[in-house]
Design a protein around this motif. Structure first.
Motif, PDB file in Angstrom:
ATOM      1  N   UNK A   4       0.809  -1.213   0.000  1.00  0.00           N
ATOM      2  CA  UNK A   4       0.000   0.000   0.000  1.00  0.00           C
ATOM      3  C   UNK A   4       0.834   1.251   0.000  1.00  0.00           C
ATOM      4  N   UNK A   5       1.066   1.801   1.182  1.00  0.00           N
ATOM      5  CA  UNK A   5       1.806   3.055   1.268  1.00  0.00           C
ATOM      6  C   UNK A   5       3.315   2.854   1.265  1.00  0.00           C
ATOM      7  N   UNK A   6       3.772   1.608   1.317  1.00  0.00           N
ATOM      8  CA  UNK A   6       5.211   1.301   1.204  1.00  0.00           C
ATOM      9  C   UNK A   6       5.381   0.024   0.378  1.00  0.00           C
ATOM     10  N   UNK A   7       6.625  -0.186  -0.057  1.00  0.00           N
ATOM     11  CA  UNK A   7       6.967  -1.421  -0.771  1.00  0.00           C
ATOM     12  C   UNK A   7       8.173  -2.048  -0.093  1.00  0.00           C
ATOM     13  N   UNK A   8       8.107  -3.333   0.154  1.00  0.00           N
ATOM     14  CA  UNK A   8       9.230  -4.053   0.741  1.00  0.00           C
ATOM     15  C   UNK A   8      10.015  -4.755  -0.360  1.00  0.00           C
ATOM     16  N   UNK A   9      11.322  -4.550  -0.331  1.00  0.00           N
ATOM     17  CA  UNK A   9      12.238  -5.187  -1.278  1.00  0.00           C
ATOM     18  C   UNK A   9      13.143  -6.134  -0.499  1.00  0.00           C
ATOM     19  N   UNK A  10      13.176  -7.388  -0.919  1.00  0.00           N
ATOM     20  CA  UNK A  10      14.061  -8.365  -0.301  1.00  0.00           C
ATOM     21  C   UNK A  10      15.118  -8.749  -1.345  1.00  0.00           C
ATOM     22  N   UNK A  11      16.367  -8.386  -1.084  1.00  0.00           N
ATOM     23  CA  UNK A  11      17.472  -8.682  -1.994  1.00  0.00           C
ATOM     24  C   UNK A  11      18.284  -9.869  -1.455  1.00  0.00           C
ATOM     25  N   UNK A  12      18.514 -10.849  -2.328  1.00  0.00           N
ATOM     26  CA  UNK A  12      19.284 -12.037  -1.954  1.00  0.00           C
ATOM     27  C   UNK A  12      20.660 -11.945  -2.607  1.00  0.00           C
ATOM     28  N   UNK A  13      21.704 -11.874  -1.787  1.00  0.00           N
ATOM     29  CA  UNK A  13      23.064 -11.742  -2.306  1.00  0.00           C
ATOM     30  C   UNK A  13      23.576 -13.062  -2.874  1.00  0.00           C
ATOM     31  N   UNK A  14      24.504 -12.948  -3.818  1.00  0.00           N
ATOM     32  CA  UNK A  14      25.158 -14.131  -4.361  1.00  0.00           C
ATOM     33  C   UNK A  14      26.010 -14.793  -3.273  1.00  0.00           C
ATOM     34  N   UNK A  15      26.223 -16.067  -3.415  1.00  0.00           N
ATOM     35  CA  UNK A  15      27.066 -16.816  -2.464  1.00  0.00           C
ATOM     36  C   UNK A  15      28.541 -16.528  -2.743  1.00  0.00           C
ATOM     37  N   UNK A  16      29.320 -16.435  -1.690  1.00  0.00           N
ATOM     38  CA  UNK A  16      30.771 -16.349  -1.829  1.00  0.00           C
ATOM     39  C   UNK A  16      31.313 -15.017  -2.300  1.00  0.00           C
ATOM     40  N   UNK A  17      30.543 -13.942  -2.161  1.00  0.00           N
ATOM     41  CA  UNK A  17      31.033 -12.627  -2.577  1.00  0.00           C
ATOM     42  C   UNK A  17      32.177 -12.166  -1.674  1.00  0.00           C
ATOM     43  N   UNK A  18      33.190 -11.560  -2.288  1.00  0.00           N
ATOM     44  CA  UNK A  18      34.293 -11.000  -1.512  1.00  0.00           C
ATOM     45  C   UNK A  18      34.666  -9.639  -2.071  1.00  0.00           C
ATOM     46  N   UNK A  19      35.277  -8.829  -1.227  1.00  0.00           N
ATOM     47  CA  UNK A  19      35.822  -7.553  -1.666  1.00  0.00           C
ATOM     48  C   UNK A  19      37.153  -7.787  -2.368  1.00  0.00           C
ATOM     49  N   UNK A  20      37.679  -6.729  -2.966  1.00  0.00           N
ATOM     50  CA  UNK A  20      38.939  -6.855  -3.709  1.00  0.00           C
ATOM     51  C   UNK A  20      40.088  -7.329  -2.824  1.00  0.00           C
ATOM     52  N   UNK A  21      40.016  -7.018  -1.531  1.00  0.00           N
ATOM     53  CA  UNK A  21      41.105  -7.435  -0.628  1.00  0.00           C
ATOM     54  C   UNK A  21      40.897  -8.839  -0.067  1.00  0.00           C
ATOM     55  N   UNK A  22      39.805  -9.500  -0.458  1.00  0.00           N
ATOM     56  CA  UNK A  22      39.540 -10.861  -0.005  1.00  0.00           C
ATOM     57  C   UNK A  22      38.566 -10.984   1.142  1.00  0.00           C
ATOM     58  N   UNK A  23      38.225  -9.892   1.805  1.00  0.00           N
ATOM     59  CA  UNK A  23      37.239  -9.941   2.885  1.00  0.00           C
ATOM     60  C   UNK A  23      35.871 -10.357   2.339  1.00  0.00           C
ATOM     61  N   UNK A  24      35.111 -11.161   3.095  1.00  0.00           N
ATOM     62  CA  UNK A  24      33.767 -11.528   2.642  1.00  0.00           C
ATOM     63  C   UNK A  24      32.843 -10.314   2.601  1.00  0.00           C
TER      64      UNK A  24
END
Length: 524
Positions: free
Chosen positions: A85-105
């Motif tokens: 109604x007056x709002x919308x809920x968004x549920x985002x599912x992240x990919x498995x095993x994502x890491x930053x450029x330095x290797x941190x999850x």
């Protein structure tokens, strides 16, 4: 190590004509004076944003799909949308095993931190989150970590592509919370640190930014899509267009980012050389606008007469040297609902007839305002001559851009030549300013208080069905062209001088200044 080696290569190339840059390296000559910061929560400058976009990944990104800029999955592999109604809920599912450029999850905690950080810092990009209904005041309730792989956003009930288009921008790039907080100084949330470094999960990472010298990026071997083809990107600070052009012609650089219209015209006429011209549609437009509550412009027939009086082709050919695209709609090329509908051609007799029907057979006198740039002045001169042919005496008034826009925002103009830059790649970002006076942007500045147009623009921004949105925008476009106070002159283009060894630059630059994708570029 690679930086020292590359600097040796650059030194060698500087004294060798027609040299070649390394095959796995893209060397760009550009004016980096506009670079202020590479922090995604702060950066809002076009050229610098291309670097930010390369260094950070967001939940979604924009890709041209069947000719339309379309949000596609990036860090989020899928999402669910629940309209409440007056709002919308968004549920985002992240990919498995994502890491930053330095290797941190990379987890949902980093996504939530990044969005809240942008709202807390509250610099230029923050308003885009506000457009979604996400604010510093409500962020604890609207930006939520469900679990390590799931993020929930609670937004206004907007069309899905509006929400996703805004979330695709560089300002929504996810930063490494651990690294940022480890480098926080006096509660700055890492702003000082991220000014000239990156802590993201994009296809590249910023290795070095030496002001007035160069920006260096290295491919991120941990990027979830795979390591990019180009291993290094070097942006050399070369302020002068002439020097940039000379360097790319000699082969010392691969791209001259800033070239003059004269240089672009020279390349346009040259086929098969070592350097070619790359042209893409710009994310902006140029227009003439009339104050709908001023004198003769109260009559829509007078406004229509202006649209038929203008010689659009002459402006594109003589003022822009052909570097513009005829587009008389508020909907740019590549946007939902674009129809390539250009109904107005110079027709002096029809324009005179419309004026006579409106009660102005002998025309009238009006102030034609624009700023002091050469392009705007030249456009004003052409329009002045066009209007004189139908009996309207247009007195050109020139102001510095800051003064002109201040007057414009106070509804103080009669007729103006100006431009509009797009902030996110969805038609809503054009329909609202040009047709909905309630948002107090362009329609409001020109006192076009048309509820039919405003209602239609608003409804289209709420419609969840894209096919229905297209129908609404087509209807609005037709009405706007006939009734509105705007004569859209053209859509500008961007152009670069690029070595013929470079492949894919056209695709990379499609959508610039909002989008630039270095991963689409390779070299022969």
């Amino acid at each position: 190590m690679w930086r020292k080696a590359f600097l040796v290569v650059l030194t060698f190339l500087a004294v060798l004509s027609f040299a070649k840059t390394p095959k796995d390296t893209l060397v760009i000559a550009g004016n980096t004076e506009i670079f202020i910061t590479l922090d995604p929560a702060v950066c809002y400058e076009t050229f610098a944003s291309a670097v930010v976009e390369a260094a950070y990944a967001g939940l979604v990104k924009i890709e041209p799909v069947n000719g339309v800029f379309t949000p596609v999955p990036e860090l989020a592999e899928k999402w669910e949308v629940v309209n409440k109604g007056d709002v919308t809920e968004w549920i985002f599912y992240l990919r498995k095993g994502l890491v930053f450029a330095n290797g941190d999850p990379l987890t949902a905690e980093d996504v939530v931190f990044s969005f809240k950080r942008a709202l807390t810092i509250n610099k230029s990009p923050a308003w885009l989150f506000n457009e979604l209904g996400l604010t510093a005041e409500n962020m604890e309730q609207t930006i939520v970590k469900v679990d390590d792989g799931t993020v929930k956003l609670v937004t206004k009930p907007l069309a899905q592509s509006i929400v996703l288009s805004i979330l695709s921008g560089p300002w929504a790039g996810v930063v490494n919370k651990k690294v940022v907080l480890a480098n926080e100084v006096n509660g700055d949330l890492g702003q000082t640190y991220l000014t000239d470094k990156s802590a993201g999960a994009g296809p590249y990472q910023v290795i070095e930014w030496k002001r007035k010298e160069q920006v260096a990026m290295q491919a991120n071997s941990r990027y979830w899509r795979g390591e990019p083809t180009l291993k290094r990107i070097i942006i050399m600070d070369v302020p002068e267009e002439t020097t940039q052009f000379l360097l790319v012609q000699k082969g010392d650089v691969d791209v001259a980012w800033n070239i003059t219209p004269e240089q672009a015209a020279q390349l346009r006429e040259t086929k098969g050389g070592p350097v070619r011209l790359i042209v893409t549609a710009s994310q902006s437009n140029e227009y003439v606008a009339m104050n709908a509550q001023w004198g003769p412009f109260k009559d829509e027939r007078v406004r229509l007469a202006i649209k038929y009086a203008i010689d659009y082709d002459a402006i594109i050919k003589s003022v822009r040297r052909g570097f513009a695209i005829l587009n008389q709609s508020f909907i740019p090329i590549g946007y939902l609902g674009f129809s390539n509908n250009n109904p107005f051609k110079r027709d002096v007799e029809k324009a005179k007839q419309l004026l006579a029907e409106a009660g102005y057979p002998n025309g009238f006198e009006v102030e034609l305002l624009t700023n002091t740039t050469n392009i705007r002045q030249n456009e004003a001169v052409v329009i002045q001559a066009n209007l004189a042919e139908i009996g309207i005496k247009a007195n050109i008034s020139l102001m510095p851009a800051s003064e002109m826009y201040a007057k414009y925002r106070q509804q103080g103009t009669q007729i103006i030549v100006a431009g509009w830059g797009i902030d996110y790649p969805d038609t809503d970002n054009l329909a609202k300013p040009f047709a909905d006076y309630r948002v107090k942007q362009l329609a409001w500045r020109n006192m076009w208080y048309d509820d039919y147009a405003a209602d239609l623009a608003e409804k289209a921004g709420l419609e969840m069905d894209n096919n229905k949105r297209v129908e609404m925008y087509r209807e609005l476009e037709k009405y706007w062209m006939e009734k509105g106070p705007f004569a859209m002159l053209y859509q500008p283009v961007n152009y670069w001088a690029v070595s013929s060894d470079v492949v894919g630059f056209e695709k990379a630059g499609e959508g610039y200044s909002l989008i630039f994708d270095f991963t689409k570029i390779s070299k022969k």
